[in-house]
Design a protein around this motif. Structure first.
Motif, PDB file in Angstrom:
ATOM      1  N   VAL A   1      50.179  40.262  38.415  1.00 31.24           N
ATOM      2  CA  VAL A   1      49.473  41.248  38.737  1.00 31.24           C
ATOM      3  C   VAL A   1      47.904  39.872  38.758  1.00 31.24           C
ATOM      4  CG1 VAL A   1      48.326  42.868  36.977  1.00 31.24           C
ATOM      5  CG2 VAL A   1      50.490  42.074  37.073  1.00 31.24           C
ATOM      6  N   TRP A   2      47.201  40.446  39.359  1.00 29.29           N
ATOM      7  CA  TRP A   2      45.797  40.195  40.321  1.00 29.29           C
ATOM      8  C   TRP A   2      44.639  40.660  40.104  1.00 29.29           C
ATOM      9  CZ3 TRP A   2      45.321  35.253  42.573  1.00 29.29           C
ATOM     10  CH2 TRP A   2      44.145  34.946  43.680  1.00 29.29           C
ATOM     11  N   VAL A   3      43.871  40.493  39.032  1.00 25.41           N
ATOM     12  CA  VAL A   3      42.918  41.095  39.178  1.00 25.41           C
ATOM     13  C   VAL A   3      41.973  40.226  39.788  1.00 25.41           C
ATOM     14  CG1 VAL A   3      41.241  42.181  36.820  1.00 25.41           C
ATOM     15  CG2 VAL A   3      43.406  42.451  37.006  1.00 25.41           C
ATOM     16  N   GLU A   4      40.262  40.796  39.734  1.00 22.85           N
ATOM     17  CA  GLU A   4      39.372  40.337  40.952  1.00 22.85           C
ATOM     18  C   GLU A   4      37.570  40.534  40.148  1.00 22.85           C
ATOM     19  OE1 GLU A   4      38.963  41.051  44.820  1.00 22.85           O
ATOM     20  OE2 GLU A   4      40.075  39.979  45.059  1.00 22.85           O
ATOM     21  N   GLU A   5      37.569  39.788  39.414  1.00 23.22           N
ATOM     22  CA  GLU A   5      36.611  39.951  38.348  1.00 23.22           C
ATOM     23  C   GLU A   5      34.790  40.531  38.980  1.00 23.22           C
ATOM     24  OE1 GLU A   5      34.947  38.129  34.747  1.00 23.22           O
ATOM     25  OE2 GLU A   5      35.860  36.262  35.538  1.00 23.22           O
ATOM     26  N   THR A   6      34.839  41.957  38.413  1.00 22.12           N
ATOM     27  CA  THR A   6      33.413  41.780  39.627  1.00 22.12           C
ATOM     28  C   THR A   6      32.312  41.487  38.564  1.00 22.12           C
ATOM     29  OG1 THR A   6      33.635  44.182  38.367  1.00 22.12           O
ATOM     30  CG2 THR A   6      35.065  43.522  40.221  1.00 22.12           C
ATOM     31  N   THR A   7      30.876  42.043  39.092  1.00 21.83           N
ATOM     32  CA  THR A   7      29.729  41.231  38.424  1.00 21.83           C
ATOM     33  C   THR A   7      28.769  42.215  39.751  1.00 21.83           C
ATOM     34  OG1 THR A   7      28.285  39.891  38.196  1.00 21.83           O
ATOM     35  CG2 THR A   7      28.763  39.186  40.153  1.00 21.83           C
ATOM     36  N   VAL A   8      27.597  42.030  38.959  1.00 25.55           N
ATOM     37  CA  VAL A   8      26.583  42.766  39.613  1.00 25.55           C
ATOM     38  C   VAL A   8      25.757  42.190  40.040  1.00 25.55           C
ATOM     39  CG1 VAL A   8      24.063  44.428  39.778  1.00 25.55           C
ATOM     40  CG2 VAL A   8      26.188  44.530  37.704  1.00 25.55           C
ATOM     41  N   PRO A   9      25.725  41.552  41.852  1.00 26.48           N
ATOM     42  CA  PRO A   9      24.587  41.165  42.691  1.00 26.48           C
ATOM     43  C   PRO A   9      23.187  40.826  42.511  1.00 26.48           C
ATOM     44  CG  PRO A   9      26.004  42.262  43.818  1.00 26.48           C
ATOM     45  CD  PRO A   9      26.237  42.785  42.393  1.00 26.48           C
ATOM     46  N   ASP A  10      22.571  39.826  42.348  1.00 25.97           N
ATOM     47  CA  ASP A  10      21.884  39.026  42.449  1.00 25.97           C
ATOM     48  C   ASP A  10      21.389  37.648  42.643  1.00 25.97           C
ATOM     49  OD1 ASP A  10      19.125  37.543  40.423  1.00 25.97           O
ATOM     50  OD2 ASP A  10      19.125  39.770  39.935  1.00 25.97           O
ATOM     51  N   PHE A  11      20.793  37.144  43.343  1.00 28.61           N
ATOM     52  CA  PHE A  11      20.285  36.449  43.498  1.00 28.61           C
ATOM     53  C   PHE A  11      20.241  35.006  42.858  1.00 28.61           C
ATOM     54  CE2 PHE A  11      17.206  33.431  46.013  1.00 28.61           C
ATOM     55  CZ  PHE A  11      18.133  33.312  46.801  1.00 28.61           C
ATOM     56  N   ILE A  12      19.162  36.118  41.795  1.00 27.19           N
ATOM     57  CA  ILE A  12      19.286  34.393  40.688  1.00 27.19           C
ATOM     58  C   ILE A  12      19.865  34.267  40.137  1.00 27.19           C
ATOM     59  CG2 ILE A  12      17.541  33.862  38.415  1.00 27.19           C
ATOM     60  CD1 ILE A  12      16.015  34.146  41.512  1.00 27.19           C
ATOM     61  N   ASP A  13      20.470  35.069  40.039  1.00 25.51           N
ATOM     62  CA  ASP A  13      22.097  34.780  38.727  1.00 25.51           C
ATOM     63  C   ASP A  13      22.893  33.892  39.065  1.00 25.51           C
ATOM     64  OD1 ASP A  13      20.703  36.264  36.437  1.00 25.51           O
ATOM     65  OD2 ASP A  13      22.150  37.626  37.284  1.00 25.51           O
ATOM     66  N   GLU A  14      23.157  34.125  40.455  1.00 28.13           N
ATOM     67  CA  GLU A  14      23.965  33.701  41.677  1.00 28.13           C
ATOM     68  C   GLU A  14      23.494  31.883  41.896  1.00 28.13           C
ATOM     69  OE1 GLU A  14      25.306  35.303  45.474  1.00 28.13           O
ATOM     70  OE2 GLU A  14      25.597  36.654  44.516  1.00 28.13           O
ATOM     71  N   LEU A  15      22.482  31.662  41.986  1.00 27.45           N
ATOM     72  CA  LEU A  15      21.694  30.088  42.114  1.00 27.45           C
ATOM     73  C   LEU A  15      22.143  29.916  40.800  1.00 27.45           C
ATOM     74  CD1 LEU A  15      18.123  30.542  43.947  1.00 27.45           C
ATOM     75  CD2 LEU A  15      20.644  29.954  44.877  1.00 27.45           C
ATOM     76  N   ASN A  16      21.863  30.123  39.983  1.00 27.29           N
ATOM     77  CA  ASN A  16      22.238  29.378  38.125  1.00 27.29           C
ATOM     78  C   ASN A  16      23.509  29.243  38.212  1.00 27.29           C
ATOM     79  OD1 ASN A  16      19.330  29.096  38.097  1.00 27.29           O
ATOM     80  ND2 ASN A  16      19.321  31.440  36.424  1.00 27.29           N
ATOM     81  N   ALA A  17      24.187  29.940  38.535  1.00 28.09           N
ATOM     82  CA  ALA A  17      25.782  30.299  38.016  1.00 28.09           C
ATOM     83  C   ALA A  17      26.596  29.058  39.308  1.00 28.09           C
ATOM     84  CB  ALA A  17      26.269  31.354  38.355  1.00 28.09           C
TER      85      ALA A  17
ATOM     86  N   ILE B   1      31.380  32.294  40.725  1.00 28.46           N
ATOM     87  CA  ILE B   1      30.439  33.542  40.982  1.00 28.46           C
ATOM     88  C   ILE B   1      31.461  34.975  41.441  1.00 28.46           C
ATOM     89  CG2 ILE B   1      28.554  34.645  42.812  1.00 28.46           C
ATOM     90  CD1 ILE B   1      28.036  32.298  43.272  1.00 28.46           C
ATOM     91  N   GLY B   2      31.455  36.022  40.726  1.00 31.61           N
ATOM     92  CA  GLY B   2      32.149  36.680  40.832  1.00 31.61           C
ATOM     93  C   GLY B   2      31.567  38.078  42.370  1.00 31.61           C
ATOM     94  N   ARG B   3      32.990  38.641  42.371  1.00 26.71           N
ATOM     95  CA  ARG B   3      32.910  39.359  43.570  1.00 26.71           C
ATOM     96  C   ARG B   3      32.284  41.731  43.022  1.00 26.71           C
ATOM     97  NH1 ARG B   3      37.013  42.758  46.623  1.00 26.71           N
ATOM     98  NH2 ARG B   3      35.586  44.491  47.112  1.00 26.71           N
ATOM     99  N   ALA B   4      31.229  41.843  44.129  1.00 26.08           N
ATOM    100  CA  ALA B   4      30.599  43.324  43.800  1.00 26.08           C
ATOM    101  C   ALA B   4      32.139  44.113  43.408  1.00 26.08           C
ATOM    102  CB  ALA B   4      29.846  43.447  44.454  1.00 26.08           C
ATOM    103  N   ALA B   5      31.604  45.316  42.921  1.00 27.35           N
ATOM    104  CA  ALA B   5      33.409  46.417  43.282  1.00 27.35           C
ATOM    105  C   ALA B   5      32.598  47.102  43.933  1.00 27.35           C
ATOM    106  CB  ALA B   5      32.745  46.920  41.765  1.00 27.35           C
ATOM    107  N   GLU B   6      33.279  47.228  44.769  1.00 25.61           N
ATOM    108  CA  GLU B   6      33.198  48.026  46.341  1.00 25.61           C
ATOM    109  C   GLU B   6      34.196  47.267  47.085  1.00 25.61           C
ATOM    110  OE1 GLU B   6      29.361  46.074  47.999  1.00 25.61           O
ATOM    111  OE2 GLU B   6      30.129  44.961  48.363  1.00 25.61           O
ATOM    112  N   VAL B   7      34.493  48.146  48.021  1.00 28.36           N
ATOM    113  CA  VAL B   7      35.708  48.585  49.250  1.00 28.36           C
ATOM    114  C   VAL B   7      35.334  46.965  50.012  1.00 28.36           C
ATOM    115  CG1 VAL B   7      37.248  48.948  50.969  1.00 28.36           C
ATOM    116  CG2 VAL B   7      36.847  50.257  48.214  1.00 28.36           C
ATOM    117  N   ASN B   8      35.492  46.032  50.746  1.00 27.58           N
ATOM    118  CA  ASN B   8      34.836  45.593  51.859  1.00 27.58           C
ATOM    119  C   ASN B   8      36.401  45.530  52.961  1.00 27.58           C
ATOM    120  OD1 ASN B   8      37.231  43.538  49.993  1.00 27.58           O
ATOM    121  ND2 ASN B   8      36.069  42.021  49.458  1.00 27.58           N
TER     122      ASN B   8
END
Length: 312
Positions: free
Chosen positions: A237-253, A260-267
């Motif tokens: 079972v494969w689950v992809e953790e999602t997050t709300v995209p934020d530029f500052i949070d991504e830099l800190n992470a 850095i998780g992915r956005a909850a969207e169809v890609n």
């Protein structure tokens, strides 16, 4: 006063050699000319010169095309067929994306303790919730993966759930420099019970250019869910953790080594409209070229010639 030599030439001229020769050969030349012109068609009654005949313009013949013409015909036909096939693909892809986006907007679904792998396909891109403890000692890195132009890995960590079952969680991307645990901040490796919200994904398909995984040396080039689940004793079972995209949070992470998780969207890529325009455009252009090639008459002297039926 004239000299004696000049007076002698004036009184007794010497006959010219040319004049004498002409005088002697004139009868022979006249006889030869009479024999030659006696058989000249122009002297015959009713003679008509080809220059006096009216010219008749005729075609030299139709253009002939070899087997290469079949190839030229096949190009627009094949392009039209491929364009029509892309229309069908666009309809299928549009319907698929609409169905997946409808699943994403629904409220997260709590995963049951046991999951039937055969039913995962019907829940692809469904938002789910899973609670448990991360097994960082069984972490697997899938890569290389590029994020914003930088090389790194996808962090896959088994989540041990109540009851002893495990699932695979793709926590997100980390930089290559954060590959080792010691290079990451301590709070990026949670040890307590956590609740993960992510997208339930169907098994991935490997393309022909991706090398095989090497689990014996901990090298994973693509997420082979069945293989990775067997390696750590988890359910496939494969689950992809999602997050709300934020530029500052991504830099800190990124600086801390937190995935850095992915956005909850169809890609899913959908380039079929471009392919439709390309194939139909090619079919239209090559059809015009083929028409010009077949219908264009031969020009210049090859097209028409002067014909005379009575050459004399």
């Amino acid at each position: 006063m004239a000299t004696p030599r000049l007076l002698s030439r004036l009184l007794f001229p010497v006959p010219s050699v040319r004049t004498a020769a002409f005088t002697r050969t004139t009868p022979q030349l006249r006889a030869t000319a009479q024999r030659r012109f006696a058989s000249n068609p122009a002297d015959q009654p009713g003679f008509q010169s080809i220059l006096d005949q009216p010219p008749v313009l005729v075609r030299t013949g139709r253009k002939r095309h070899g087997p290469g013409l079949l190839i030229l015909i096949a190009i627009p036909v094949t392009a039209f067929v491929l364009g029509t096939w892309q229309v069908k693909r666009l309809e299928w892809k549009t319907a698929l994306m609409a169905r997946l986006e409808d699943r994403i907007v629904k409220a997260p679904l709590a995963l049951p303790p046991r999951i039937d792998p055969a039913a995962i396909e019907d829940f692809d891109y469904r938002r789910v919730l899973a609670t448990g403890r991360f097994r960082h000692d069984q972490e697997m890195l899938v890569g290389p993966r590029i994020h914003d132009g930088e090389n790194g890995y996808q962090v896959v960590t088994p989540l041990e759930r109540p009851g002893g079952t495990k699932i695979l969680v793709n926590r997100g991307w980390i930089a290559k420099s954060k590959k080792n645990h010691k290079d990451r901040d301590r709070d990026t490796l949670p040890t307590g019970e956590v609740t993960v919200e992510g997208l339930l994904r169907a098994p991935w398909k490997k393309n022909m250019f991706t090398p095989d995984n090497r689990p014996d040396i901990e090298e994973f080039y693509f997420p082979d869910i069945e293989q990775m689940a067997r390696l750590v004793g988890a359910q496939p079972v494969w689950v992809e953790e999602t997050t709300v995209p934020d530029f500052i949070d991504e830099l800190n992470a990124k600086a801390a080594g937190k995935p850095i998780g992915r956005a909850a969207e169809v890609n899913i890529r959908n380039n079929h409209l471009q392919y439709i325009i390309t194939w139909y455009g090619l079919s239209f252009a090559t059809s015009i070229m083929l028409y010009i090639l077949v219908r264009k008459p031969v020009g210049g002297t090859m097209r028409r010639v002067r014909q005379s039926k009575d050459w004399v």
